[in-house]
Motif scaffolding. Sequence first.
Motif, PDB file in Angstrom:
ATOM      1  N   THR A 191       0.827  -1.204   0.000  1.00  0.00           N
ATOM      2  CA  THR A 191       0.000   0.000   0.000  1.00  0.00           C
ATOM      3  C   THR A 191       0.866   1.261   0.000  1.00  0.00           C
ATOM      4  O   THR A 191       0.595   2.218  -0.741  1.00  0.00           O
ATOM      5  N   LEU A 213      -9.629   4.887  -1.937  1.00  0.00           N
ATOM      6  CA  LEU A 213      -9.354   3.934  -0.862  1.00  0.00           C
ATOM      7  C   LEU A 213      -9.976   4.396   0.453  1.00  0.00           C
ATOM      8  O   LEU A 213     -10.591   3.596   1.182  1.00  0.00           O
ATOM      9  N   THR A 244     -10.012  -5.641   3.461  1.00  0.00           N
ATOM     10  CA  THR A 244      -9.825  -4.587   2.453  1.00  0.00           C
ATOM     11  C   THR A 244      -8.366  -4.470   2.052  1.00  0.00           C
ATOM     12  O   THR A 244      -8.036  -4.270   0.872  1.00  0.00           O
ATOM     13  N   GLU A 248      -6.961  -5.008  -1.594  1.00  0.00           N
ATOM     14  CA  GLU A 248      -6.174  -3.961  -2.263  1.00  0.00           C
ATOM     15  C   GLU A 248      -4.905  -4.538  -2.864  1.00  0.00           C
ATOM     16  O   GLU A 248      -4.554  -4.237  -4.013  1.00  0.00           O
ATOM     17  N   ASN A 252      -4.135  -4.807  -6.942  1.00  0.00           N
ATOM     18  CA  ASN A 252      -2.989  -4.102  -7.515  1.00  0.00           C
ATOM     19  C   ASN A 252      -1.900  -5.033  -8.041  1.00  0.00           C
ATOM     20  O   ASN A 252      -0.856  -4.550  -8.486  1.00  0.00           O
ATOM     21  N   SER A 274      -8.089   0.845 -10.338  1.00  0.00           N
ATOM     22  CA  SER A 274      -8.276   0.516  -8.919  1.00  0.00           C
ATOM     23  C   SER A 274      -9.181   1.516  -8.209  1.00  0.00           C
ATOM     24  O   SER A 274     -10.095   1.104  -7.462  1.00  0.00           O
ATOM     25  N   PHE A 278     -12.695   0.635  -6.173  1.00  0.00           N
ATOM     26  CA  PHE A 278     -12.894   1.005  -4.770  1.00  0.00           C
ATOM     27  C   PHE A 278     -14.180   1.799  -4.590  1.00  0.00           C
ATOM     28  O   PHE A 278     -14.954   1.556  -3.650  1.00  0.00           O
TER      29      PHE A 278
END
Length: 304
Positions: A191, A213, A244, A248, A252, A274, A278
Amino acid sequence: MAQFVLFFCCCFTVVFLCTATIRCFLAWDTAVQFVPADSGTLLPQFISAGWISLSIGLYSALLLSLSYAARRRIPVIITRLVSFILALGFTWAISLGLSRLPESIGTGPEKGPATLGKPGLLLSEADTVIVLLEDPAKKDGPRVVSIPGRPLIYQEVPRGPGNTILDLPPILFHQEDPLSFKALLIDMTLTAGQFRTRLQEGLVPFAAYVGALIFLLVSLDFVLHLSSWPLANLFFGALAFRGTLVFESFLNSREIQGGIHAFLKNRLPEFLISPLIFVVIGLLLILYSLLSFFAWGRRTPDEN
């Protein structure tokens, strides 16, 4: 509401600073484990620690603040809006500050931490033990190697194939971290990498990704109202945030991004893939919470 804003600011600041401090100490710890110690400046590792701390601070501050708002019965719409604005502002400000830090300091020679140990230092790897006969900072100093089932080997000049100096095993100060903690740290690192990459691409890709996000995370606040037990709700919220984070990282990944990009056939800019997913998931969660509210009404704690 002023108390909620203060609580969020304190949570984000405390978590970020504490995590950054711990990560910097771990970076220093990793550097001194090498024999000789890793040379050069540790500033890049400290900057990376700041990015990782930013992602941890964002998730932690949102989770704790949403839990606080649920306990204080602050209206959901106001909670989501204020949390979104504060989280986006903190993330943008810290990211901008980290991106402007230099990768190295040009004044004076670069120095790393001093090599630990003295002549006679024992290093072990598997069943092999290496005894350094001179200062451990001397990379090509003589050494004695003990291999099970074989006589001691004395190496006056420890060189291997191609006249290269054989590397020494690191000095380990701690045991390996649990796999669950390692997985969490890896996802947080991914992240942080997304934050850093998006900011390098420009302000629009960064704002789109971080904003989407945060929107997804604040839309999970209904999980923190599932029962009348705040601690249980906090646990459910932590599970939802962990899911989550896993989603994520999965979204990605190179394979998933490549597959979605090929499916869309350049109809959408790659940096919006992305964020759009979200936002769509966040809208579905908000729709679900609204339908649940109108279907069941606001339940009192005695009805849970």
